[in-house]
Design a protein around this motif. Structure first.
Motif, PDB file in Angstrom:
ATOM      1  N   UNK A 136     -23.062 -35.336  38.906  1.00  0.00           N
ATOM      2  CA  UNK A 136     -23.653 -35.497  40.474  1.00  0.00           C
ATOM      3  C   UNK A 136     -22.775 -34.302  41.335  1.00  0.00           C
ATOM      4  N   UNK A 137     -21.681 -34.183  41.237  1.00  0.00           N
ATOM      5  CA  UNK A 137     -20.648 -33.339  41.960  1.00  0.00           C
ATOM      6  C   UNK A 137     -21.184 -31.732  41.631  1.00  0.00           C
ATOM      7  N   UNK A 138     -21.502 -31.327  40.394  1.00  0.00           N
ATOM      8  CA  UNK A 138     -21.874 -29.853  40.289  1.00  0.00           C
ATOM      9  C   UNK A 138     -23.475 -29.827  40.640  1.00  0.00           C
ATOM     10  N   UNK A 139     -23.945 -30.919  40.570  1.00  0.00           N
ATOM     11  CA  UNK A 139     -25.426 -30.573  40.975  1.00  0.00           C
ATOM     12  C   UNK A 139     -25.340 -30.359  42.680  1.00  0.00           C
ATOM     13  N   UNK A 191      -8.890 -31.135  49.056  1.00  0.00           N
ATOM     14  CA  UNK A 191     -10.123 -30.731  48.279  1.00  0.00           C
ATOM     15  C   UNK A 191     -10.466 -31.715  47.537  1.00  0.00           C
ATOM     16  N   UNK A 192      -9.617 -32.801  47.054  1.00  0.00           N
ATOM     17  CA  UNK A 192     -10.099 -34.060  46.355  1.00  0.00           C
ATOM     18  C   UNK A 192     -10.909 -35.027  47.262  1.00  0.00           C
ATOM     19  N   UNK A 193     -10.393 -34.917  48.698  1.00  0.00           N
ATOM     20  CA  UNK A 193     -11.137 -35.914  49.849  1.00  0.00           C
ATOM     21  C   UNK A 193     -12.637 -35.126  50.013  1.00  0.00           C
ATOM     22  N   UNK A 194     -12.918 -33.699  49.788  1.00  0.00           N
ATOM     23  CA  UNK A 194     -14.276 -33.266  49.996  1.00  0.00           C
ATOM     24  C   UNK A 194     -15.058 -33.574  48.525  1.00  0.00           C
ATOM     25  N   UNK A 195     -14.788 -33.856  47.626  1.00  0.00           N
ATOM     26  CA  UNK A 195     -15.324 -34.095  46.257  1.00  0.00           C
ATOM     27  C   UNK A 195     -16.617 -35.016  46.408  1.00  0.00           C
ATOM     28  N   UNK A 196     -16.126 -36.045  46.967  1.00  0.00           N
ATOM     29  CA  UNK A 196     -17.145 -37.350  46.907  1.00  0.00           C
ATOM     30  C   UNK A 196     -18.192 -37.023  48.089  1.00  0.00           C
ATOM     31  N   UNK A 197     -18.185 -35.875  48.857  1.00  0.00           N
ATOM     32  CA  UNK A 197     -19.408 -35.657  49.552  1.00  0.00           C
ATOM     33  C   UNK A 197     -20.329 -34.900  48.701  1.00  0.00           C
ATOM     34  N   UNK A 198     -20.254 -34.585  47.515  1.00  0.00           N
ATOM     35  CA  UNK A 198     -21.099 -33.752  46.662  1.00  0.00           C
ATOM     36  C   UNK A 198     -21.297 -34.854  45.655  1.00  0.00           C
ATOM     37  N   UNK A 199     -20.744 -35.658  45.133  1.00  0.00           N
ATOM     38  CA  UNK A 199     -21.097 -36.614  44.160  1.00  0.00           C
ATOM     39  C   UNK A 199     -19.880 -37.265  43.637  1.00  0.00           C
ATOM     40  N   UNK A 200     -20.196 -38.579  43.090  1.00  0.00           N
ATOM     41  CA  UNK A 200     -18.889 -39.268  42.749  1.00  0.00           C
ATOM     42  C   UNK A 200     -18.599 -39.412  40.964  1.00  0.00           C
ATOM     43  N   UNK A 201     -19.313 -38.337  40.348  1.00  0.00           N
ATOM     44  CA  UNK A 201     -19.120 -38.164  39.114  1.00  0.00           C
ATOM     45  C   UNK A 201     -19.577 -36.639  38.627  1.00  0.00           C
ATOM     46  N   UNK A 202     -19.080 -36.526  37.560  1.00  0.00           N
ATOM     47  CA  UNK A 202     -18.865 -34.802  37.545  1.00  0.00           C
ATOM     48  C   UNK A 202     -20.349 -33.990  37.641  1.00  0.00           C
ATOM     49  N   UNK A 217     -20.958 -20.420  37.882  1.00  0.00           N
ATOM     50  CA  UNK A 217     -19.613 -19.921  38.026  1.00  0.00           C
ATOM     51  C   UNK A 217     -18.824 -20.279  39.209  1.00  0.00           C
ATOM     52  N   UNK A 218     -19.612 -20.264  40.408  1.00  0.00           N
ATOM     53  CA  UNK A 218     -18.834 -20.706  41.420  1.00  0.00           C
ATOM     54  C   UNK A 218     -18.583 -22.327  41.595  1.00  0.00           C
ATOM     55  N   UNK A 219     -19.613 -22.903  41.137  1.00  0.00           N
ATOM     56  CA  UNK A 219     -19.327 -24.280  41.145  1.00  0.00           C
ATOM     57  C   UNK A 219     -18.143 -24.611  40.308  1.00  0.00           C
ATOM     58  N   UNK A 220     -17.841 -23.699  39.183  1.00  0.00           N
ATOM     59  CA  UNK A 220     -16.448 -24.131  38.453  1.00  0.00           C
ATOM     60  C   UNK A 220     -15.266 -23.761  38.937  1.00  0.00           C
ATOM     61  N   UNK A 244      -6.778 -30.816  32.752  1.00  0.00           N
ATOM     62  CA  UNK A 244      -8.108 -29.777  33.274  1.00  0.00           C
ATOM     63  C   UNK A 244      -9.074 -29.524  32.465  1.00  0.00           C
ATOM     64  N   UNK A 245      -8.621 -29.540  31.030  1.00  0.00           N
ATOM     65  CA  UNK A 245      -9.815 -29.037  30.155  1.00  0.00           C
ATOM     66  C   UNK A 245     -10.348 -30.315  29.570  1.00  0.00           C
ATOM     67  N   UNK A 246     -10.128 -31.640  30.230  1.00  0.00           N
ATOM     68  CA  UNK A 246     -11.008 -32.681  29.812  1.00  0.00           C
ATOM     69  C   UNK A 246     -12.300 -32.787  30.337  1.00  0.00           C
ATOM     70  N   UNK A 247     -13.464 -33.172  29.752  1.00  0.00           N
ATOM     71  CA  UNK A 247     -14.457 -33.329  30.534  1.00  0.00           C
ATOM     72  C   UNK A 247     -14.779 -34.201  31.549  1.00  0.00           C
ATOM     73  N   UNK A 248     -15.533 -34.181  32.385  1.00  0.00           N
ATOM     74  CA  UNK A 248     -15.907 -35.073  33.554  1.00  0.00           C
ATOM     75  C   UNK A 248     -15.184 -34.825  34.636  1.00  0.00           C
ATOM     76  N   UNK A 249     -15.191 -35.910  35.669  1.00  0.00           N
ATOM     77  CA  UNK A 249     -14.459 -35.741  36.924  1.00  0.00           C
ATOM     78  C   UNK A 249     -12.755 -35.511  36.992  1.00  0.00           C
ATOM     79  N   UNK A 250     -12.389 -36.410  35.465  1.00  0.00           N
ATOM     80  CA  UNK A 250     -10.949 -36.390  35.482  1.00  0.00           C
ATOM     81  C   UNK A 250     -10.630 -34.478  35.276  1.00  0.00           C
ATOM     82  N   UNK A 251     -11.448 -34.063  34.591  1.00  0.00           N
ATOM     83  CA  UNK A 251     -10.944 -32.646  34.517  1.00  0.00           C
ATOM     84  C   UNK A 251     -10.976 -31.746  35.784  1.00  0.00           C
TER      85      UNK A 251
END
Length: 326
Positions: free
Chosen positions: A141-144, A128-139, A177-180, A238-245
């Protein structure tokens, strides 16, 4: 080596066909898609991990030729390498030091099933983490990026002109909701898929008589205490904001699923002596299949087992089996 290569090529072709079946769009094809690692695991458990590695590379190559280079990497990282690595670990063994007077003691100690479950969870999180950069490199841009992909896939068009404001707001909440939910849910699904495929592969190879290791006592599996610590740390982060969370949420979800599997092992173990065991086990799995959320209960049960040795405490209270006087 010739036989190993041929088995690997055949298994790789089968895995590629299962993966490509999803293009048909039927519900059955979705099941076949998730079974794509199965031939790779069968080749590894029945022959050697070299057959499994060959199958993974052949399947990824075939998929890359048909669908493009991106799918070559996606299959290799998401299914091929995890399937090979799990079969490689499954066949690891080390010699045991013989104990005097213990003639029935096994000569080898095989890789424990509890650690295989943890590896499946770790690999699922990495996929899953391997796929995250396909959508964005920060929280943000990833959500967008993920929201945009979901809009295109579901054709909700929440931001399109002419859509009533109420409908647009509902669509936006649905997408948010689904993005989360999707990243941790994908980690859970990947963990379950790997474990189910590994179990099926083991059963098939065992039935064929080619399984070299004895079937493990799955109900007796254990986790090292560090697994509980890792779950606790990942849950807090996981409760931390940003990509770390986001990253921590993915890791926490996969480890939570692993502890749920341990919780199910506890249920299997402590109900051995009960006449109602089939009904209890059936009810447990039915609740998981229908409701889903009871997985959290079994995750807590697995966590308690890891920290406090629940099965050992229950066994000590039962005492030794009663002797029969005739």
């Amino acid at each position: 080596m010739m036989q190993t290569g041929l088995i690997g090529i055949g298994a790789g072709a089968a895995a590629a066909l299962l993966f490509a079946s999803v293009t048909s769009g039927s519900w059955l094809s979705v099941i076949l898609f998730y079974l794509a690692p199965l031939p790779i695991m069968i080749a590894g458990l029945g022959w050697t991990h070299w057959a499994s590695l060959t199958a993974a590379i052949v399947a990824a190559g075939a998929i890359g030729l048909i669908f493009g280079g991106a799918f070559f990497l996606a299959f290799l990282a998401g299914a091929g390498i995890p399937a090979w690595w799990l079969t490689y670990l499954s066949l690891l063994a080390r010699p045991l030091t013989a104990t005097a007077g213990a003639s029935d003691q096994p000569s080898l100690e095989w890789y424990p099933p509890g650690r295989l479950v943890l590896w499946a969870a770790a690999l699922a999180a990495l996929v899953v983490l391997f796929a995250i950069p396909n959508f964005g490199l920060d929280a943000e841009s990833f959500r967008t990026g993920l929201a945009s992909a979901l809009n295109r896939m579901l054709q909700l068009d929440a931001g399109r002109d002419g859509v009533p404001a109420a409908d647009a707001e509902r669509a936006k909440r649905f997408i948010d909701f689904f993005v989360t939910v999707i990243p941790p849910a994908a980690a859970v699904l990947a963990t379950v898929t790997s474990l189910v495929n590994l179990w099926l592969a083991g059963r098939i190879v065992r039935f064929s008589g080619r399984l070299t290791r004895p079937w493990p006592e799955i109900a007796a599996m254990v986790f090292p205490p560090t697994a509980a610590i890792a779950l606790g740390v990942a849950t807090v982060l996981s409760f931390v904001d940003g990509l770390v969370g986001i990253v921590a949420g993915v890791v926490a979800a996969s480890l939570c699923m692993a502890h749920a599997v341990l919780g199910l092992a506890v249920v299997h173990d402590v109900t051995r002596s009960l006449n109602s065991r089939p009904f209890i086990i059936g009810g447990v799995y039915a609740s998981l299949a229908v409701l889903g959320w009871p997985v959290l209960i079994f995750a807590v049960l697995g966590l308690v087992e890891t920290l406090f040795g629940l099965r050992a405490r229950i066994a000590s209270k039962r005492g030794p089996p009663a002797s029969t006087i005739t």
